[in-house]
Design a protein around this motif. Structure first.
Motif, PDB file in Angstrom:
ATOM      1  N   LYS A   7      17.675  23.686  -2.965  1.00 52.22           N
ATOM      2  CA  LYS A   7      18.111  22.423  -2.366  1.00 52.22           C
ATOM      3  C   LYS A   7      17.092  21.943  -1.327  1.00 52.22           C
ATOM      4  O   LYS A   7      16.748  20.764  -1.282  1.00 52.22           O
ATOM      5  CB  LYS A   7      19.489  22.597  -1.726  1.00 52.22           C
ATOM      6  CG  LYS A   7      20.045  21.337  -1.130  1.00 52.22           C
ATOM      7  CD  LYS A   7      21.430  21.569  -0.549  1.00 52.22           C
ATOM      8  CE  LYS A   7      21.921  20.292   0.113  1.00 52.22           C
ATOM      9  NZ  LYS A   7      23.170  20.484   0.833  1.00 52.22           N
ATOM     10  N   LYS A  10      14.034  20.570  -3.081  1.00 51.42           N
ATOM     11  CA  LYS A  10      14.301  19.233  -3.611  1.00 51.42           C
ATOM     12  C   LYS A  10      14.224  18.200  -2.486  1.00 51.42           C
ATOM     13  O   LYS A  10      13.689  17.103  -2.663  1.00 51.42           O
ATOM     14  CB  LYS A  10      15.665  19.214  -4.294  1.00 51.42           C
ATOM     15  CG  LYS A  10      15.965  17.966  -5.083  1.00 51.42           C
ATOM     16  CD  LYS A  10      14.902  17.599  -6.085  1.00 51.42           C
ATOM     17  CE  LYS A  10      14.958  18.392  -7.345  1.00 51.42           C
ATOM     18  NZ  LYS A  10      13.973  17.962  -8.360  1.00 51.42           N
ATOM     19  N   GLU A  11      14.726  18.560  -1.333  1.00 49.45           N
ATOM     20  CA  GLU A  11      14.654  17.682  -0.164  1.00 49.45           C
ATOM     21  C   GLU A  11      13.195  17.425   0.241  1.00 49.45           C
ATOM     22  O   GLU A  11      12.823  16.295   0.551  1.00 49.45           O
ATOM     23  CB  GLU A  11      15.409  18.354   0.994  1.00 49.45           C
ATOM     24  CG  GLU A  11      15.470  17.572   2.267  1.00 49.45           C
ATOM     25  CD  GLU A  11      16.199  18.362   3.339  1.00 49.45           C
ATOM     26  OE1 GLU A  11      15.619  18.526   4.440  1.00 49.45           O
ATOM     27  OE2 GLU A  11      17.329  18.829   3.088  1.00 49.45           O
ATOM     28  N   GLU A  13      10.619  17.499  -1.770  1.00 49.43           N
ATOM     29  CA  GLU A  13      10.069  16.588  -2.785  1.00 49.43           C
ATOM     30  C   GLU A  13      10.443  15.138  -2.473  1.00 49.43           C
ATOM     31  O   GLU A  13       9.583  14.253  -2.502  1.00 49.43           O
ATOM     32  CB  GLU A  13      10.585  16.952  -4.177  1.00 49.43           C
ATOM     33  CG  GLU A  13       9.946  18.177  -4.768  1.00 49.43           C
ATOM     34  CD  GLU A  13      10.432  18.457  -6.181  1.00 49.43           C
ATOM     35  OE1 GLU A  13       9.588  18.822  -7.019  1.00 49.43           O
ATOM     36  OE2 GLU A  13      11.651  18.315  -6.456  1.00 49.43           O
ATOM     37  N   ASN A  14      11.699  14.907  -2.193  1.00 48.19           N
ATOM     38  CA  ASN A  14      12.170  13.545  -1.932  1.00 48.19           C
ATOM     39  C   ASN A  14      11.576  12.967  -0.652  1.00 48.19           C
ATOM     40  O   ASN A  14      11.129  11.818  -0.628  1.00 48.19           O
ATOM     41  CB  ASN A  14      13.697  13.507  -1.868  1.00 48.19           C
ATOM     42  CG  ASN A  14      14.329  13.792  -3.211  1.00 48.19           C
ATOM     43  OD1 ASN A  14      13.747  13.540  -4.267  1.00 48.19           O
ATOM     44  ND2 ASN A  14      15.525  14.344  -3.191  1.00 48.19           N
ATOM     45  N   ASP A  15      11.567  13.745   0.417  1.00 49.03           N
ATOM     46  CA  ASP A  15      11.082  13.261   1.709  1.00 49.03           C
ATOM     47  C   ASP A  15       9.586  12.985   1.713  1.00 49.03           C
ATOM     48  O   ASP A  15       9.115  12.119   2.438  1.00 49.03           O
ATOM     49  CB  ASP A  15      11.403  14.260   2.821  1.00 49.03           C
ATOM     50  CG  ASP A  15      12.887  14.361   3.117  1.00 49.03           C
ATOM     51  OD1 ASP A  15      13.671  13.523   2.596  1.00 49.03           O
ATOM     52  OD2 ASP A  15      13.274  15.277   3.864  1.00 49.03           O
ATOM     53  N   GLN A  17       7.662  12.577  -1.222  1.00 46.41           N
ATOM     54  CA  GLN A  17       7.253  11.946  -2.477  1.00 46.41           C
ATOM     55  C   GLN A  17       6.212  12.788  -3.215  1.00 46.41           C
ATOM     56  O   GLN A  17       5.128  12.326  -3.563  1.00 46.41           O
ATOM     57  CB  GLN A  17       6.750  10.534  -2.229  1.00 46.41           C
ATOM     58  CG  GLN A  17       7.817   9.640  -1.639  1.00 46.41           C
ATOM     59  CD  GLN A  17       7.334   8.243  -1.366  1.00 46.41           C
ATOM     60  OE1 GLN A  17       6.207   7.881  -1.688  1.00 46.41           O
ATOM     61  NE2 GLN A  17       8.189   7.449  -0.769  1.00 46.41           N
ATOM     62  N   GLU A  19       5.812  16.399  -6.093  1.00 42.02           N
ATOM     63  CA  GLU A  19       6.457  17.226  -7.115  1.00 42.02           C
ATOM     64  C   GLU A  19       6.035  18.668  -6.875  1.00 42.02           C
ATOM     65  O   GLU A  19       4.831  18.972  -6.863  1.00 42.02           O
ATOM     66  CB  GLU A  19       6.036  16.795  -8.515  1.00 42.02           C
ATOM     67  CG  GLU A  19       6.623  17.654  -9.606  1.00 42.02           C
ATOM     68  CD  GLU A  19       6.088  17.316 -10.989  1.00 42.02           C
ATOM     69  OE1 GLU A  19       6.298  18.141 -11.907  1.00 42.02           O
ATOM     70  OE2 GLU A  19       5.443  16.260 -11.159  1.00 42.02           O
TER      71      GLU A  19
END
Length: 109
Positions: A7, A10-11, A13-15, A17, A19
């Motif tokens: 988790k 994934k955070e 990656e999102n924060d 931008q 991979e």
């Protein structure tokens, strides 16, 4: 704990931008000699979108985090990782052979 680590990745990656291509445990937990108060040393390799690499200017190539629940994370950009691998960087080689892998992109490996 693995779900919490995934988790958090994934955070990241999102924060940021990015991979994440590979994530593992490094240090005492990976090699079976953790003490009761050992943290989780999460190490990862990530990549940006292609446009990121077209800049003439150097950009940050490390993402680090520390959480209240003992997740100690450090990740290297793909360009940095490849350059270090070409120099036989010991920490990176340790990551790649870690017995505890949280995530791997088979095409990348």
């Amino acid at each position: 704990m693995k779900e919490k680590i995934l988790k958090k990745l994934k955070e990241i990656e999102n924060d940021n931008q990015v991979e994440i291509l590979f994530a593992c445990e490094s240090g005492s937990r990976a090699w079976g000699f953790a003490s009761p108060d050992s943290d989780y040393d999460i190490r990862f390799i990530y990549k940006h979108k292609p446009e990121y690499y077209l800049s003439l200017w150097e950009k940050p190539d490390v993402i680090e985090f520390m959480t209240e629940d003992d997740l100690d994370g450090s990740g290297w950009d793909l360009r940095k990782a490849v350059k270090l691998l070409s120099k036989s960087n010991a920490p990176l080689i340790e990551w790649l052979f870690s017995p505890v892998v949280y995530y791997k992109n088979d095409a990348f490996l």
